[in-house]
Design a protein around this motif. Sequence first.
Motif, mmCIF file in Angstrom:
data_model
loop_
_atom_site.group_PDB
_atom_site.id
_atom_site.type_symbol
_atom_site.label_atom_id
_atom_site.label_comp_id
_atom_site.label_asym_id
_atom_site.label_seq_id
_atom_site.Cartn_x
_atom_site.Cartn_y
_atom_site.Cartn_z
ATOM 1 N N VAL A 22 -5.239 -26.970 15.580
ATOM 2 C CA VAL A 22 -4.650 -25.646 15.469
ATOM 3 C C VAL A 22 -5.311 -24.952 14.286
ATOM 4 N N PRO A 23 -6.043 -23.848 14.502
ATOM 5 C CA PRO A 23 -6.649 -23.152 13.365
ATOM 6 C C PRO A 23 -5.563 -22.577 12.463
ATOM 7 N N VAL A 24 -5.683 -22.847 11.180
ATOM 8 C CA VAL A 24 -4.662 -22.425 10.225
ATOM 9 C C VAL A 24 -5.266 -21.412 9.259
ATOM 10 N N ALA A 25 -4.737 -20.205 9.272
ATOM 11 C CA ALA A 25 -5.100 -19.117 8.359
ATOM 12 C C ALA A 25 -6.588 -19.140 8.020
ATOM 13 N N GLN A 26 -6.919 -19.213 6.756
ATOM 14 C CA GLN A 26 -8.309 -19.234 6.307
ATOM 15 C C GLN A 26 -8.744 -20.622 5.874
#
Length: 73
Positions: A22-26
């Motif tokens: 899951v891509p998380v923010a930066q």
Amino acid sequence: MQALGWQHQVASRPPSATRGFVPVAQRWVVERTFAWLNYFRRLAMGHERTAASHAAWLPVANLTMTLRRATAH
């Protein structure tokens, strides 16, 4: 960092994500940068005697990466 007016925020996985990527923010930007820095042996292996000497090599590594990208195109 607070003296400069900077704030940091710890990025964590969203509670709805149970498994998988899951891509998380930066966060991926930071992880990608650390991966790029591992290409520099002096930074990856810890050859320096002092932390200040190690920290001095970080801008050198970033400048090298920037110049390589600028001259590659």
